[in-house]
Design a protein around this motif. Structure first.
Motif, PDB file in Angstrom:
ATOM      1  N   ARG A 105      46.362  39.309  35.948  1.00 24.84           N
ATOM      2  CA  ARG A 105      46.394  40.728  35.564  1.00 24.84           C
ATOM      3  C   ARG A 105      46.563  41.645  36.763  1.00 24.84           C
ATOM      4  NH1 ARG A 105      42.525  41.510  30.584  1.00 24.84           N
ATOM      5  NH2 ARG A 105      42.392  39.377  29.819  1.00 24.84           N
ATOM      6  N   ASN A 106      46.912  41.088  37.900  1.00 24.41           N
ATOM      7  CA  ASN A 106      46.952  41.884  39.129  1.00 24.41           C
ATOM      8  C   ASN A 106      47.809  43.144  39.027  1.00 24.41           C
ATOM      9  OD1 ASN A 106      45.075  40.860  40.863  1.00 24.41           O
ATOM     10  ND2 ASN A 106      46.428  39.306  41.747  1.00 24.41           N
TER      11      ASN A 106
ATOM     12  N   TYR B 170      43.690  47.135  43.377  1.00 25.32           N
ATOM     13  CA  TYR B 170      43.604  46.109  44.418  1.00 25.32           C
ATOM     14  C   TYR B 170      43.848  44.777  43.752  1.00 25.32           C
ATOM     15  CZ  TYR B 170      41.154  49.821  46.911  1.00 25.32           C
ATOM     16  OH  TYR B 170      40.825  51.004  47.501  1.00 25.32           O
ATOM     17  N   GLU B 171      44.586  43.895  44.418  1.00 22.60           N
ATOM     18  CA  GLU B 171      44.830  42.620  43.752  1.00 22.60           C
ATOM     19  C   GLU B 171      43.603  41.717  43.905  1.00 22.60           C
ATOM     20  OE1 GLU B 171      48.145  40.333  45.215  1.00 22.60           O
ATOM     21  OE2 GLU B 171      47.270  40.082  47.185  1.00 22.60           O
ATOM     22  N   ALA B 172      43.375  40.911  42.863  1.00 20.87           N
ATOM     23  CA  ALA B 172      42.312  39.918  42.918  1.00 20.87           C
ATOM     24  C   ALA B 172      42.901  38.697  43.600  1.00 20.87           C
ATOM     25  CB  ALA B 172      41.853  39.578  41.502  1.00 20.87           C
ATOM     26  N   ARG B 173      42.291  38.310  44.729  1.00 22.67           N
ATOM     27  CA  ARG B 173      42.786  37.107  45.405  1.00 22.67           C
ATOM     28  C   ARG B 173      41.624  36.442  46.097  1.00 22.67           C
ATOM     29  NH1 ARG B 173      42.909  38.154  50.720  1.00 22.67           N
ATOM     30  NH2 ARG B 173      42.863  40.401  50.950  1.00 22.67           N
TER      31      ARG B 173
ATOM     32  N   HIS C 121      37.753  44.897  38.996  1.00 25.06           N
ATOM     33  CA  HIS C 121      37.781  43.472  38.639  1.00 25.06           C
ATOM     34  C   HIS C 121      36.512  43.093  37.876  1.00 25.06           C
ATOM     35  CE1 HIS C 121      40.162  43.299  42.640  1.00 25.06           C
ATOM     36  NE2 HIS C 121      40.986  43.484  41.629  1.00 25.06           N
TER      37      HIS C 121
ATOM     38  N   SER D 247      47.869  45.224  36.826  1.00 23.91           N
ATOM     39  CA  SER D 247      47.129  46.349  36.248  1.00 23.91           C
ATOM     40  C   SER D 247      46.014  46.864  37.157  1.00 23.91           C
ATOM     41  CB  SER D 247      46.541  45.928  34.892  1.00 23.91           C
ATOM     42  OG  SER D 247      45.573  44.916  35.100  1.00 23.91           O
ATOM     43  N   PHE D 248      45.812  46.213  38.322  1.00 20.89           N
ATOM     44  CA  PHE D 248      44.735  46.638  39.234  1.00 20.89           C
ATOM     45  C   PHE D 248      45.262  47.451  40.403  1.00 20.89           C
ATOM     46  CE2 PHE D 248      42.805  42.383  37.879  1.00 20.89           C
ATOM     47  CZ  PHE D 248      42.056  42.967  36.864  1.00 20.89           C
TER      48      PHE D 248
ATOM     49  N   LEU E 150      41.462  36.550  36.822  1.00 26.83           N
ATOM     50  CA  LEU E 150      41.850  37.941  37.066  1.00 26.83           C
ATOM     51  C   LEU E 150      43.276  38.048  37.601  1.00 26.83           C
ATOM     52  CD1 LEU E 150      38.530  39.155  38.745  1.00 26.83           C
ATOM     53  CD2 LEU E 150      39.518  40.115  36.646  1.00 26.83           C
ATOM     54  N   ALA E 151      43.655  37.082  38.430  1.00 27.60           N
ATOM     55  CA  ALA E 151      44.931  37.179  39.149  1.00 27.60           C
ATOM     56  C   ALA E 151      46.139  37.447  38.237  1.00 27.60           C
ATOM     57  CB  ALA E 151      45.140  35.936  40.008  1.00 27.60           C
TER      58      ALA E 151
ATOM     59  N   VAL F  84      38.483  34.632  39.943  1.00 25.54           N
ATOM     60  CA  VAL F  84      39.726  35.085  40.576  1.00 25.54           C
ATOM     61  C   VAL F  84      40.923  34.505  39.830  1.00 25.54           C
ATOM     62  CG1 VAL F  84      41.124  34.951  42.677  1.00 25.54           C
ATOM     63  CG2 VAL F  84      38.684  35.477  42.828  1.00 25.54           C
TER      64      VAL F  84
END
Ligand code: 4AD
Ligand code: MG
Length: 467
Positions: free
Chosen positions: A321-322, A327-330, A339, A324-325, A318-319, A315
């Motif tokens: 790069r949120n 759904y956010e990675a959290r 993700h 570009s997603f 990934l965060a 996480v």
């Protein structure tokens, strides 16, 4: 005269040259060049076809044979001889041709490239095309490789039930099994459906996983595996989900999460290596026409060092790069496909195990970690397919398992037998489920799960033409 399979002829044609042989098969293509004609004959015993030479002067059935359409079935006898032209070392010079069934012109598989979409509408015929012949044979070889790997490593193969009364994953995505008359459902005093009157005297479903039963057997044999169908009524119409799929589920006693990952990594590498040696013509075809670079990718997979990172670390990586997603990675939320793919394809650029997920997003049976927030879970993510494997170390401590069941409001009586496994000689143990179709997709370069199952079942599929 006894038939010789084409794979026997092609394996060592020089050894059979000069002999009179009989080959039966289906026409891949036939062509007429006036004085001679050719038929590419395939009997399914191997990927490649046998070239049959037809001579206008000496063959009585010449006119009939050269105009046979693709898909026609026939029996040829003739002499195997060296072939002067390139493409094949030998050919069968026909002396007699017996036609079983000439295929009419409306046969949908003509000698041209058809789209996978179009072929999906012909599940009963598509295995005759080169693409599906390659994929389905690879599927067969991979299934056998699973058994060989397990046998070489001392596992006992167990059959777990397809009809079950427990929801292993607790996700409620099950297909009901009932013989009740849906028009006249029996009701109890409270007005609810009375499953006591049903075939099994209680609610029953198609299994989503053989894990719990495999755990029981692992406490007898130490190392077991199941390899069978699983059913999920997930209404997710994706290229990676099927309603009926096959899963390999090993379960090992006296093992922790690291042992589990070591086993998973060894199995995946074994499958890739095995396919590379046993499916040469199939992989060469797929590499050339379907998935360029497939063979190199499989070779790389056999050498790869599978990365291992925790969910928390994943996480954190990934965060940033949120944006570009979708759904956010959290922390606390499950990893989405986007993700997972970003992790394995971009951030790590290879296979990766993600471990130690938050307990809230994982199944009840996973072993609690000492931090009180995470469980000893692992998912194996691969470039292209995303999640290939989901597994965990199981909670072997009866008090913790009981508490977790209670916390989730699961009926204790239903899990009594499962708790017995802990009470009576419980041992640390771990296991995983490998989605067989996803493995076949990855190892044949197939993008859609519907193209690795001979007769796929997916939500809404009954509306389409189906076998
Ligand atoms: O991650 P899952 O849900 O894990 C289990 O069922 C565990 N009980 C396994 C175990 O520990 N014995 O499923 C395991 C794998 C996934 O990683 C995925 O590859 C595949 O099964 N899978 C599916 N494949 C095709 N279609 C579906 N609908 C799938 N659902 C899961
Ligand atoms: Mg999973």
């Amino acid at each position: 005269m006894k038939r010789t399979e084409i794979r026997t002829i092609l394996r060592d044609p020089a050894a059979l040259a000069g002999r009179i042989l009989r080959a039966d098969g289906w026409v891949k293509s036939a062509r007429d060049s006036g004085r001679v004609g050719f038929i590419d004959l395939n009997d399914g015993s191997c990927f490649d076809s046998l070239q049959v030479l037809l001579d206008a002067e000496s063959l009585a059935a010449y006119a009939e044979a050269v105009k046979l359409g693709p898909g026609s079935s026939l029996s040829v006898t003739g002499r195997l001889q060296p072939s002067p032209a390139g493409g094949q070392s030998h050919e069968l010079k026909a002396e007699t041709v017996k036609i079983y069934a000439a295929c009419p012109a409306d046969y949908p598989l003509q000698k041209k490239r058809h789209s996978l979409d179009f072929l999906r509408s012909l599940p009963h015929l598509r295995a005759r095309t080169n693409v599906f012949a390659a994929v389905f044979r690879a599927r067969s070889l991979l299934a056998l490789a699973v058994h060989r790997f397990m046998e070489e490593n001392g596992f006992v193969y167990v059959h777990t039930p397809i009809i079950t009364t427990s929801d292993c994953e607790g996700a409620g995505e099950m297909f009901r099994v009932t013989t009740l008359d849906l028009e006249r459902l029996p009701r109890n005093a409270a007005g609810a459906v009375d499953f006591g009157a049903d075939f099994f005297g209680r609610e029953a479903n198609l299994t989503v996983s053989g894990q719990m039963e495999a755990e029981a057997l692992a406490h007898a044999f130490g190392k077991v595996y199941t390899f069978g169908p699983a059913f999920r009524a997930e209404n997710s119409n994706t290229a990676r989900h099927a309603a009926e799929f096959w899963m390999i589920e090993p379960e090992i006693a006296f093992a922790d999460l690291n042992d589990d990952m070591n086993l998973a990594e060894a199995l995946v590498k074994y499958l890739a290596r095995d396919l590379l040696t046993r499916a040469e013509p199939e992989l060469a075809f797929l590499d050339r026409f379907v998935a360029n670079g497939l063979i190199a990718r499989l070779e790389a997979l056999t050498q790869a060092e599978f990365a291992r990172i925790t969910y928390t670390e994943a996480v954190a990586r990934l965060a940033p790069r949120n944006a570009s997603f979708r759904y956010e990675a959290r922390w606390g939320a499950d990893l989405q496909t986007e993700h997972e793919r970003c992790l394995t394809e971009q951030i790590l650029g290879g296979p990766v195990f993600v471990t130690d997920y938050p307990r809230e997003i994982k199944a009840f049976y996973m072993r609690a970690n000492d931090d009180g927030r995470t469980v000893a879970a692992m998912d194996l993510l691969l470039p292209g397919v995303g999640e290939l494997i989901g597994g965990s170390q199981r909670e072997e401590r009866p008090e913790l398992l009981s508490a977790r069941l209670q916390e989730l409001g699961l009926t204790a009586a239903d899990y009594e037998w499962y708790l017995d496994l802990r009470r009576f000689g419980g041992a640390p143990h771990a296991g995983f489920g490998l989605g067989f179709e996803r493995a076949v997709m990855c190892m044949t370069g197939t993008a859609n799960i519907r193209d690795v199952l001979p007769f796929p079942r997916a939500a809404g599929a009954a509306a389409r033409r189906e076998v």
